[in-house]
Design an enzyme around this catalytic site. Sequence first.
Site, PDB file in Angstrom:
ATOM      1  N   GLY A 163      22.487  -8.417 -44.417  1.00  0.00           N
ATOM      2  CA  GLY A 163      22.433  -7.530 -45.569  1.00  0.00           C
ATOM      3  C   GLY A 163      23.014  -8.198 -46.797  1.00  0.00           C
ATOM      4  O   GLY A 163      23.860  -9.091 -46.678  1.00  0.00           O
ATOM      5  N   CYS A 165      30.946 -10.706 -43.648  1.00  0.00           N
ATOM      6  CA  CYS A 165      30.325 -10.509 -44.960  1.00  0.00           C
ATOM      7  C   CYS A 165      30.024 -11.859 -45.582  1.00  0.00           C
ATOM      8  O   CYS A 165      30.847 -12.766 -45.500  1.00  0.00           O
ATOM      9  CB  CYS A 165      31.292  -9.715 -45.843  1.00  0.00           C
ATOM     10  N   LEU A 166      28.858 -11.985 -46.207  1.00  0.00           N
ATOM     11  CA  LEU A 166      28.487 -13.251 -46.847  1.00  0.00           C
ATOM     12  C   LEU A 166      29.453 -13.607 -47.980  1.00  0.00           C
ATOM     13  O   LEU A 166      29.568 -14.771 -48.343  1.00  0.00           O
ATOM     14  CB  LEU A 166      27.054 -13.176 -47.396  1.00  0.00           C
ATOM     15  N   HIS A 200      29.658  -2.133 -51.035  1.00  0.00           N
ATOM     16  CA  HIS A 200      29.596  -3.200 -52.052  1.00  0.00           C
ATOM     17  C   HIS A 200      29.209  -2.618 -53.414  1.00  0.00           C
ATOM     18  O   HIS A 200      29.749  -3.016 -54.446  1.00  0.00           O
ATOM     19  CB  HIS A 200      28.557  -4.260 -51.671  1.00  0.00           C
ATOM     20  N   GLN A 225      26.880  -8.603 -54.884  1.00  0.00           N
ATOM     21  CA  GLN A 225      27.297  -9.907 -54.359  1.00  0.00           C
ATOM     22  C   GLN A 225      26.650 -11.079 -55.096  1.00  0.00           C
ATOM     23  O   GLN A 225      27.111 -12.208 -54.988  1.00  0.00           O
ATOM     24  CB  GLN A 225      26.948 -10.010 -52.864  1.00  0.00           C
ATOM     25  N   HIS A 262      28.228  -0.675 -44.934  1.00  0.00           N
ATOM     26  CA  HIS A 262      28.874  -1.882 -45.473  1.00  0.00           C
ATOM     27  C   HIS A 262      28.287  -2.241 -46.846  1.00  0.00           C
ATOM     28  O   HIS A 262      29.022  -2.492 -47.806  1.00  0.00           O
ATOM     29  CB  HIS A 262      28.684  -3.031 -44.470  1.00  0.00           C
ATOM     30  N   GLU A 263      26.956  -2.230 -46.927  1.00  0.00           N
ATOM     31  CA  GLU A 263      26.302  -2.628 -48.188  1.00  0.00           C
ATOM     32  C   GLU A 263      26.500  -1.582 -49.280  1.00  0.00           C
ATOM     33  O   GLU A 263      26.677  -1.927 -50.453  1.00  0.00           O
ATOM     34  CB  GLU A 263      24.801  -2.877 -47.972  1.00  0.00           C
TER      35      GLU A 263
END
Length: 169
Positions: A46, A92-93, A138, A51, A134-135
């Site tokens: 995701g 997480c990226l 963000h 991000q 999670h997304e």
Amino acid sequence: MALLPILCYPDPKLHRVAKPVAQVDARIQSLVDDMLQTMYDAKGIGLAATQIDVHERLIVIDVSEERDQPLVLINPTLVWTSPTSHLNEEGCLSVPGIYDGVERFDAVRITALDEKGQSRSIETDGLLAVCIQHEMDHLLGKVFVEYLSPLKRNRIKTKMLKVMREDAR
Ligand code: NI
């Protein structure tokens, strides 16, 4: 299509709150393509626009094994959450190499627009439900490490800053 640079925690830009997408137009469709390519390249499941330093409510997700089921969520709204939740190991990226447990609802229902601007409703559980939560965090400027204890979070912050300093050399 282009690969976009991903912001790394503790970059303060990760804490900006995203604004709704005003119109699903060619600019958004091109951004969606770039975000999907960036997510697949980084081997993530995701990616939120926050991000990549775009502060609009836009998410791309693919939780499939084959990496061939992209899901685009524009202006997502949480309309229902299950009464039960569970602890889930997340990464997480924007926080590479860090994995830790976060409490998430077992199931959620959301409404969102797709990449064509069509409204859709999704009710889901499992990994997809966790990923959506999670997304969506963000987009509110929240990174998963903020659910951890201050001690753990500071340790992660110190580690990330050290990695960034080493990369900058
Ligand atoms: Ni993330």
